[in-house]
Design an enzyme around this catalytic site. Structure first.
Site, PDB file in Angstrom:
ATOM      1  N   THR A 379       0.919  -1.112   0.000  1.00  0.00           N
ATOM      2  CA  THR A 379       0.000   0.000   0.000  1.00  0.00           C
ATOM      3  C   THR A 379       0.956   1.157   0.000  1.00  0.00           C
ATOM      4  OG1 THR A 379      -1.720  -1.176   1.155  1.00  0.00           O
ATOM      5  CG2 THR A 379      -1.638   1.151   1.613  1.00  0.00           C
ATOM      6  N   THR A 397      -4.296   2.229  -1.997  1.00  0.00           N
ATOM      7  CA  THR A 397      -3.769   0.888  -2.193  1.00  0.00           C
ATOM      8  C   THR A 397      -4.483   0.125  -3.292  1.00  0.00           C
ATOM      9  OG1 THR A 397      -3.262  -1.156  -0.963  1.00  0.00           O
ATOM     10  CG2 THR A 397      -5.401  -0.169  -0.550  1.00  0.00           C
ATOM     11  N   GLU A 418      -8.981  -5.843  -3.515  1.00  0.00           N
ATOM     12  CA  GLU A 418      -9.435  -5.392  -2.192  1.00  0.00           C
ATOM     13  C   GLU A 418     -10.527  -6.271  -1.607  1.00  0.00           C
ATOM     14  OE1 GLU A 418      -7.568  -2.947   0.056  1.00  0.00           O
ATOM     15  OE2 GLU A 418      -7.581  -2.247  -2.010  1.00  0.00           O
ATOM     16  N   ASP A 421     -10.121  -8.101   1.640  1.00  0.00           N
ATOM     17  CA  ASP A 421     -10.199  -7.477   2.965  1.00  0.00           C
ATOM     18  C   ASP A 421     -11.518  -7.784   3.662  1.00  0.00           C
ATOM     19  OD1 ASP A 421      -7.682  -6.434   3.105  1.00  0.00           O
ATOM     20  OD2 ASP A 421      -8.242  -4.369   2.634  1.00  0.00           O
ATOM     21  N   SER A 450     -10.949  -1.838   6.520  1.00  0.00           N
ATOM     22  CA  SER A 450      -9.546  -1.540   6.222  1.00  0.00           C
ATOM     23  C   SER A 450      -8.766  -1.301   7.500  1.00  0.00           C
ATOM     24  CB  SER A 450      -9.494  -0.280   5.354  1.00  0.00           C
ATOM     25  OG  SER A 450      -8.171   0.141   5.139  1.00  0.00           O
ATOM     26  N   SER A 451      -7.451  -1.378   7.385  1.00  0.00           N
ATOM     27  CA  SER A 451      -6.570  -0.967   8.485  1.00  0.00           C
ATOM     28  C   SER A 451      -5.861   0.345   8.178  1.00  0.00           C
ATOM     29  CB  SER A 451      -5.512  -2.035   8.748  1.00  0.00           C
ATOM     30  OG  SER A 451      -6.111  -3.247   9.124  1.00  0.00           O
TER      31      SER A 451
HETATM   32  O1  DON Z   1      -7.066  -1.658   3.627  1.00  0.00           O
HETATM   33  C1  DON Z   1      -6.288  -2.424   4.172  1.00  0.00           C
HETATM   34  O2  DON Z   1      -6.186  -2.545   5.366  1.00  0.00           O
HETATM   35  C2  DON Z   1      -5.359  -3.249   3.304  1.00  0.00           C
HETATM   36  N1  DON Z   1      -5.973  -3.462   2.006  1.00  0.00           N
HETATM   37  C3  DON Z   1      -4.084  -2.493   3.220  1.00  0.00           C
HETATM   38  C4  DON Z   1      -3.088  -3.252   2.421  1.00  0.00           C
HETATM   39  C5  DON Z   1      -1.721  -2.917   2.771  1.00  0.00           C
HETATM   40  O3  DON Z   1      -1.422  -2.083   3.574  1.00  0.00           O
HETATM   41  C6  DON Z   1      -0.717  -3.729   2.085  1.00  0.00           C
HETATM   42  N2  DON Z   1       0.532  -3.336   2.573  1.00  0.00           N
HETATM   43  N3  DON Z   1       1.132  -3.963   3.329  1.00  0.00           N
END
Ligand code: DON
Length: 578
Positions: A379, A397, A418, A421, A450-451
């Site tokens: 990301t 991301t 995505e 997730d 999401s994080s």
């Molecule tokens: O939204 C999220 O939490 C994940 N799709 C973020 C992905 C991410 O940070 C990948 N990197 N390590």
């Protein structure tokens, strides 16, 4: 237990030392008078600075950086993904733009399961069925239209130039592309762009993306309609169907950025402005800060056994709540008032043992199984502050590195994965090892939890720090630790970004620890209390800015007002001011 008194005396000694000198082994932060841009790619940082110098505000620069990263940092920068923008304007207004991807209208809760209800490996992570409705272009255009000051032409100029003419690849770029060589070979539309006649690119060669340049020109000329409608929208839908996906034109037509109120809380003398649901980040960061506020973290000292004990347990409790309660607010009524309540945090402290683990916990204050997170680091985050004091924090991301690893043919647009997730199946970990619940199940038009945590720290209502990072579930704990480093431990922004970290997410039970984060005897003390430790986590990449001085409550260096730091862990990116 028997180490506890020993820990206390070691602590006192360490504490005495830690006050003598807060200077760690870090380079000085990048300092500037008028503004600062920190991103994961040098050309994107420069594009942002050029916009600030041309009189644009931080939102204008954020839009230019967003489009430029989509070209020069294609593993995570994107048009075909989504993200979040936290904004605090100089006049005190705070807002949050949610341009997170949405589940397509034809999606269903069981779409990645076989007839027996088992998860089909790879279906939610690779190829067109993994793709959520992209939000980035809508988000950039919303931000520009409402909070920016410049027209699209200058904001897209750098992106179009690098896509049309290409940009020279450096070793970091080659390393990024190499991670997906095999995947590129499987999809001809992707291979033709990201491989050089079927083989990996080499240092010094140019990556040219003409289809992407055409897509960017359509956006420049028509705004979001240039992406969601007309030939680009049609090509995204056609590629989806040809590749076994389910995207329809109606999905693209309906996509809208949501403007939400950020999550806010206080930590000691500071305000925290961060990402609300559908991100779990702001809520979890605030819950952990509320818990830790009740402990004398500064006096306990940086990475003392006792401090780490409390931090790990705060993380464990916040993640059980995150995974159980949170989801898209349009679909799920999450108990935010409870999770953000300082009394709730005080109750949690009563079940955190000073020496021992919280054991088998569940959501709320009281239970579960272990999994191993497997993940990439994919990301990207960027932070910007302009000369007026407007602060913008963006994390966006494709989810995994190069997303679903497929391109919408003839558009140059890499597409996200995505959908992974979401909770693919209750109790089964996703690619970040997150074991999630019903609140985050797949529903048509819903955004996956999401994080990502683009965050701004304030004092007396003014931004003093802008930060965020990639890293999936580790985003949350990395932002937490970086904030603690500046507020409790007096580090400057580069020291705070560089300092070794650890990560705990409730399941698995082990805490992942970076090398050198814990001294051997600190680790022995913590293990004697029942803590378990795992491998170092993959590298995050914090991009942070401090406003006023290189450290909070510190003295400025000369007449510089902005201090930037890019995380050295990934050997890419640039903090630049002017
Ligand atoms: O939204 C999220 O939490 C994940 N799709 C973020 C992905 C991410 O940070 C990948 N990197 N390590």
């Amino acid at each position: 237990m028997k180490f506890y008194p020993l820990a206390k005396s070691l602590l006192a000694a360490a504490l005495a030392l830690s006050y003598l000198n807060t200077q760690a082994a870090s380079q000085a932060p990048v300092a500037a008078r008028n503004g600062m841009v920190v991103t994961a790619q040098r050309l994107a940082t420069q594009a942002g600075i050029d916009i600030l110098k041309a009189g644009g505000n931080a939102v204008d620069a954020a839009v230019a950086v967003g489009y430029t990263l989509a070209v020069v940092y294609p593993a995570a920068g994107n048009l075909g993904g989504g993200g979040f923008m936290t904004i605090q304007l100089a006049d005190g207004r705070k807002t949050f733009l949610d341009f997170r991807e949405k589940a397509p209208l034809a999606a269903s809760a069981s779409m990645y399961l076989d007839r027996d209800g088992n998860v089909v490996p790879g279906l939610s992570t690779y190829g067109h069925l993994a793709v959520g409705v992209p939000g980035t272009v809508s988000g950039m255009e919303f931000a520009r239209g409402k909070y920016g000051t410049m027209r699209r032409t200058p904001l897209l100029a750098a992106a179009i130039k690098y896509a049309q003419e290409g940009f020279e690849l450096e070793q970091g770029d080659i390393d990024m592309l190499k991670t997906a060589t095999n995947a590129f070979k499987k999809d001809p539309a992707t291979a033709v762009i990201f491989l050089n006649k079927g083989e990996p690119f080499k240092v010094g060669q140019k990556l040219v993306q003409r289809d992407l340049a055409n897509t960017l020109r359509r956006i420049r000329n028509m705004g979001a309609d240039g992406f969601y409608k007309g030939p680009v929208g049609a090509a995204i839908v056609a590629s989806s169907w040809a590749g076994g996906g389910i995207l329809m034109q109606a999905d693209l037509d309906r996509y809208q950025t949501r403007e939400l109120e950020p999550v806010e809380c206080t930590y000691r003398d500071y305000g925290i402005v961060s990402a609300p649901p559908p991100s779990s980040g702001g809520v979890a960061i605030c819950e952990m800060l509320n818990i830790l506020e009740g402990y004398p973290m500064k006096e306990l000292g940086f990475h003392s056994a006792q401090a780490v004990q409390y931090q790990i347990e705060a993380m464990r409790h916040a993640f059980v709540d995150r995974n159980s309660y949170l989801g898209d607010p349009e679909f799920v009524d999450s108990p935010l008032d409870l999770l953000l309540d300082k009394d709730y945090a005080a109750q949690i402290r009563t079940v955190i043992p000073p020496a021992g683990t919280s054991g088998d916990i569940g959501p709320g204050i009281a239970p579960h199984a272990a999994t191993t997170p497997h993940e990439g680091s994919n990301t990207t985050h960027y932070s910007i502050v302009d000369k007026w004091g407007n602060a913008v924090s963006v994390t966006y991301t494709l989810n995994d590195w190069f997303g679903a690893k497929v391109v919408a043919a003839k558009t140059g647009v890499l597409l996200n994965n995505e959908m992974d997730d979401f909770t693919i199946k209750v109790g089964v970990p996703n690619s970040f090892g997150l074991v999630q619940g019903e609140a985050n199940k797949i529903e048509r038009g819903k955004r996956p939890l999401s994080s990502m945590s683009p965050t701004i720290v304030t004092k007396n209502g003014k931004p003093v720090m802008v930060l965020g990072t990639p890293g999936g579930s580790r985003i949350i704990t990395t932002v937490l630790l970086t904030i603690l480093n500046v507020i409790d431990y007096g580090m400057d922004v580069q020291e705070a970004v560089d300092a070794p970290r650890f990560h705990q997410q409730w399941q698995p039970e082990e805490t992942n620890v970076e090398n050198y984060a814990l001294s051997p005897d600190t680790r022995i003390i913590l293990e004697s209390w029942g803590q378990k430790f795992g491998d170092p986590p993959p590298a995050n990449q914090v991009a942070a800015i401090l406003v006023g001085a290189p450290r909070l409550d510190g003295e400025p260096v000369g007449d510089n007002r902005y201090y930037g730091a890019i995380d050295p862990r990934r050997n890419s990116g640039l903090a630049l001011g002017y």
